[in-house]
Design a protein around this motif. Structure first.
Motif, mmCIF file in Angstrom:
data_model
loop_
_atom_site.group_PDB
_atom_site.id
_atom_site.type_symbol
_atom_site.label_atom_id
_atom_site.label_comp_id
_atom_site.label_asym_id
_atom_site.label_seq_id
_atom_site.Cartn_x
_atom_site.Cartn_y
_atom_site.Cartn_z
ATOM 1 N N PHE A 1 11.573 -20.607 -6.100
ATOM 2 C CA PHE A 1 11.779 -19.404 -5.310
ATOM 3 C C PHE A 1 10.414 -18.814 -4.972
ATOM 4 C CE2 PHE A 1 15.937 -18.503 -7.839
ATOM 5 C CZ PHE A 1 16.537 -19.585 -7.225
ATOM 6 N N SER A 2 10.082 -18.683 -3.702
ATOM 7 C CA SER A 2 8.817 -18.091 -3.274
ATOM 8 C C SER A 2 9.084 -16.736 -2.638
ATOM 9 C CB SER A 2 8.095 -19.004 -2.271
ATOM 10 O OG SER A 2 7.800 -20.254 -2.856
ATOM 11 N N HIS A 3 8.444 -15.701 -3.162
ATOM 12 C CA HIS A 3 8.677 -14.332 -2.715
ATOM 13 C C HIS A 3 7.719 -13.937 -1.604
ATOM 14 C CE1 HIS A 3 7.516 -9.953 -3.143
ATOM 15 N NE2 HIS A 3 8.787 -9.860 -2.818
ATOM 16 N N GLN A 4 8.234 -13.217 -0.615
ATOM 17 C CA GLN A 4 7.425 -12.574 0.425
ATOM 18 C C GLN A 4 7.843 -11.107 0.472
ATOM 19 O OE1 GLN A 4 8.138 -14.770 4.040
ATOM 20 N NE2 GLN A 4 7.068 -16.601 3.310
ATOM 21 N N GLY A 5 6.861 -10.204 0.548
ATOM 22 C CA GLY A 5 7.175 -8.788 0.490
ATOM 23 C C GLY A 5 6.560 -7.992 1.621
ATOM 24 N N MET A 6 7.193 -6.865 1.936
ATOM 25 C CA MET A 6 6.703 -5.920 2.927
ATOM 26 C C MET A 6 6.766 -4.518 2.334
ATOM 27 S SD MET A 6 5.967 -7.548 5.791
ATOM 28 C CE MET A 6 5.998 -6.227 6.996
ATOM 29 N N GLU A 7 5.862 -3.654 2.792
ATOM 30 C CA GLU A 7 5.856 -2.264 2.335
ATOM 31 C C GLU A 7 5.613 -1.347 3.529
ATOM 32 O OE1 GLU A 7 3.609 0.654 -0.925
ATOM 33 O OE2 GLU A 7 2.975 -1.436 -0.665
ATOM 34 N N GLU A 8 6.359 -0.252 3.583
ATOM 35 C CA GLU A 8 6.211 0.726 4.653
ATOM 36 C C GLU A 8 5.075 1.677 4.294
ATOM 37 O OE1 GLU A 8 9.238 3.306 7.451
ATOM 38 O OE2 GLU A 8 9.620 3.216 5.292
ATOM 39 N N MET A 9 4.039 1.681 5.126
ATOM 40 C CA MET A 9 2.827 2.450 4.827
ATOM 41 C C MET A 9 2.603 3.521 5.891
ATOM 42 S SD MET A 9 1.633 0.825 2.094
ATOM 43 C CE MET A 9 -0.120 1.242 2.015
ATOM 44 N N LEU A 10 1.990 4.641 5.472
ATOM 45 C CA LEU A 10 1.564 5.672 6.412
ATOM 46 C C LEU A 10 0.287 5.223 7.100
ATOM 47 C CD1 LEU A 10 2.172 8.893 4.279
ATOM 48 C CD2 LEU A 10 3.428 8.213 6.338
ATOM 49 N N VAL A 11 0.248 5.290 8.423
ATOM 50 C CA VAL A 11 -0.912 4.845 9.187
ATOM 51 C C VAL A 11 -1.263 5.917 10.212
ATOM 52 C CG1 VAL A 11 -0.400 2.395 8.886
ATOM 53 C CG2 VAL A 11 0.560 3.616 10.842
ATOM 54 N N GLY A 12 -2.368 5.683 10.916
ATOM 55 C CA GLY A 12 -2.819 6.635 11.932
ATOM 56 C C GLY A 12 -3.810 7.631 11.362
ATOM 57 N N LYS A 13 -4.504 8.302 12.245
ATOM 58 C CA LYS A 13 -5.528 9.269 11.838
ATOM 59 C C LYS A 13 -4.955 10.388 10.998
ATOM 60 C CE LYS A 13 -9.116 12.296 13.753
ATOM 61 N NZ LYS A 13 -9.758 12.780 15.002
ATOM 62 N N ASP A 14 -3.797 10.876 11.366
ATOM 63 C CA ASP A 14 -3.180 11.996 10.658
ATOM 64 C C ASP A 14 -2.090 11.536 9.679
ATOM 65 O OD1 ASP A 14 -4.734 13.835 12.127
ATOM 66 O OD2 ASP A 14 -3.307 13.737 13.803
ATOM 67 N N LYS A 15 -1.968 10.218 9.492
ATOM 68 C CA LYS A 15 -0.949 9.673 8.587
ATOM 69 C C LYS A 15 0.447 10.210 8.920
ATOM 70 C CE LYS A 15 -4.053 7.506 6.077
ATOM 71 N NZ LYS A 15 -4.143 6.031 6.041
ATOM 72 N N SER B 1 16.879 4.660 2.502
ATOM 73 C CA SER B 1 16.401 3.288 2.387
ATOM 74 C C SER B 1 15.116 3.250 1.571
ATOM 75 C CB SER B 1 16.161 2.667 3.768
ATOM 76 O OG SER B 1 15.141 3.365 4.449
ATOM 77 N N SER B 2 14.823 2.082 1.047
ATOM 78 C CA SER B 2 13.614 1.879 0.262
ATOM 79 C C SER B 2 12.440 1.559 1.185
ATOM 80 C CB SER B 2 13.831 0.733 -0.728
ATOM 81 O OG SER B 2 12.629 0.332 -1.327
ATOM 82 N N SER B 3 11.228 1.813 0.714
ATOM 83 C CA SER B 3 10.033 1.501 1.501
ATOM 84 C C SER B 3 9.532 0.092 1.223
ATOM 85 C CB SER B 3 8.927 2.510 1.200
ATOM 86 O OG SER B 3 8.598 2.492 -0.181
ATOM 87 N N PHE B 4 10.360 -0.728 0.545
ATOM 88 C CA PHE B 4 9.993 -2.107 0.251
ATOM 89 C C PHE B 4 11.067 -3.054 0.782
ATOM 90 C CE2 PHE B 4 8.063 0.466 -3.093
ATOM 91 C CZ PHE B 4 6.751 0.028 -3.048
ATOM 92 N N ARG B 5 10.626 -4.211 1.239
ATOM 93 C CA ARG B 5 11.534 -5.264 1.670
ATOM 94 C C ARG B 5 11.093 -6.574 1.019
ATOM 95 N NH1 ARG B 5 13.578 -1.335 3.132
ATOM 96 N NH2 ARG B 5 14.554 -0.784 5.133
ATOM 97 N N ASP B 6 12.067 -7.401 0.665
ATOM 98 C CA ASP B 6 11.790 -8.695 0.041
ATOM 99 C C ASP B 6 12.624 -9.777 0.699
ATOM 100 O OD1 ASP B 6 10.066 -7.710 -2.165
ATOM 101 O OD2 ASP B 6 11.916 -6.753 -2.860
#
Length: 370
Positions: free
Chosen positions: A189-203, A166-171
């Motif tokens: 057409f109005s775009h809304q986007g999401m991105e999967e990001m690494l989070v947390g102290k240790d990523k 899967s992709s790390s982006f959603r639209d």
């Protein structure tokens, strides 16, 4: 040794050639449950000549394609003829980063079923729709053209397990239709986007976070819709190159309010489009009080699960639980003089908005309206 060096040199040149000839990724959106265009049911030849009557015609306004509409130029699937007659008098208008399509010869009732067919053909599921208000919203989808191709993925694709990647982006897109003063239709057409990001102290964990709207992506899909209506590619390219009709900034932050330049009617229209972009879905507009009632979207929880799905979750397609909706808000746009409006935020009861995200909402509105 000399032979080995030659092999490496040829390989290096092949990589460079591939890089130099690479193109921008195409759009290949996919939402679970949507069939590809090639999977549509083809009616056998002996069934294409059935006489048409209005016995099973649905009432107008349902968003479905009526049998009578097919007589205006659409043909039965599988005949090989043109699906739609060419639509004329189409133009892409622009103010700042916002673009919209005006169709002079079609009413919103005529455009509605064409819009539904367009989004489904492009891999989207319609999540919400209201033909009476000209509102349509798609579900979140991924552009699978952005997923790198490698031997392992090709192997999984052959055995029917390509969905594990899967992709790390959603639209997703919010569609608005309004009747123009001359009887045509304005489509946005109005775009809304999401991105999967690494989070947390240790990523070591991932989280879905909102990303900025993409005006170029909106323009690209508007262009595709123009071509769906019959415009040729050269005409579409010329329309996309149109410059903004105004110069300079159109909005300015002023404490807990936003000052927007321009006529009130145009500012109301631009604000309605901007609210969709920043994740405030318009539920109602009270023209007498110049007030939008909006539903803030919990985009992060609504898009996908915060935790990255494991192997079996991807394999069997488990779905995240739906998030609770946030309380309604009001956004007021009050005329101040002949060419300026004041935008303010309020709670559902009309009191001044005191939420911690108020400053961020105004900042995002300003970035879109300036």
């Amino acid at each position: 040794m000399k032979h080995i060096k030659t092999v490496f040199a040829v390989a290096a040149l092949s990589v460079l050639a591939a890089c130099s000839s690479s193109k921008e990724p195409e759009l290949d959106y996919h939402t679970p449950g949507v069939k590809k265009t090639g999977d549509t049911l083809v009616i056998p030849p002996d069934l294409t000549g059935i006489a048409q009557n209005d016995r099973y015609t649905l009432p107008a306004g349902t968003g479905a394609v009526r049998a009578s509409q097919l007589e205006d130029g659409a043909t039965v699937a599988g005949t090989g003829d043109a699906v739609l007659p060419q639509v004329k008098n189409m133009h892409i208008e622009r103010e700042g980063s916002q673009r919209w399509l005006t169709v002079g010869d079609k009413s919103p009732q005529e455009i509605w079923p064409l819009l539904k067919a367009f989004w489904q053909e492009n891999g989207f599921i319609i999540d919400q729709e209201n033909p009476a208000t000209g509102f349509m919203q798609t579900q979140w989808a991924e552009n699978r053209a952005t997923i790198p191709t490698d031997p392992v993925r090709r192997l999984f694709q052959r055995v029917g397990l390509g969905g594990m990647y899967s992709s790390s982006f959603r639209d997703r897109f919010v569609v608005r239709m309004e009747r123009t003063a001359k009887g045509g239709t304005a489509v946005t057409f109005s775009h809304q986007g999401m991105e999967e990001m690494l989070v947390g102290k240790d990523k070591d964990t991932t989280q879905w976070q909102p990303r900025a709207s993409d005006p170029d992506l909106e323009a690209q899909l508007l262009a595709r819709f123009m071509m769906r209506l019959g415009a040729d590619q050269d005409t579409v390219q010329k329309e996309l190159l149109q410059k903004s009709s105004v110069a300079g900034e159109l909005a300015k932050l002023d404490g807990d309010r936003l000052l927007v330049s321009g006529t009130h009617e145009r500012n109301v229209y631009r604000l309605s489009l901007t609210l969709d972009r920043v994740g405030l879905t318009v539920q109602n507009y009270d023209a007498a009080n110049n007030t939008f009632t909006v539903q803030p979207a919990d985009i992060e929880a609504d898009a996908v699960s915060n935790a990255k799905p494991g192997f079996f979750s991807r394999l069997f397609g488990s779905k995240p639980q739906a998030a609770e909706k946030k309380p309604l808000m009001q956004v007021k746009i009050t005329p101040q003089g002949k060419a300026t409006d004041v935008v303010t935020l309020h709670h559902a009861d009309g009191s001044a908005y005191r939420g911690k995200d108020g400053k961020d909402i105004l900042d995002r509105l300003w970035r879109e309206l300036r």
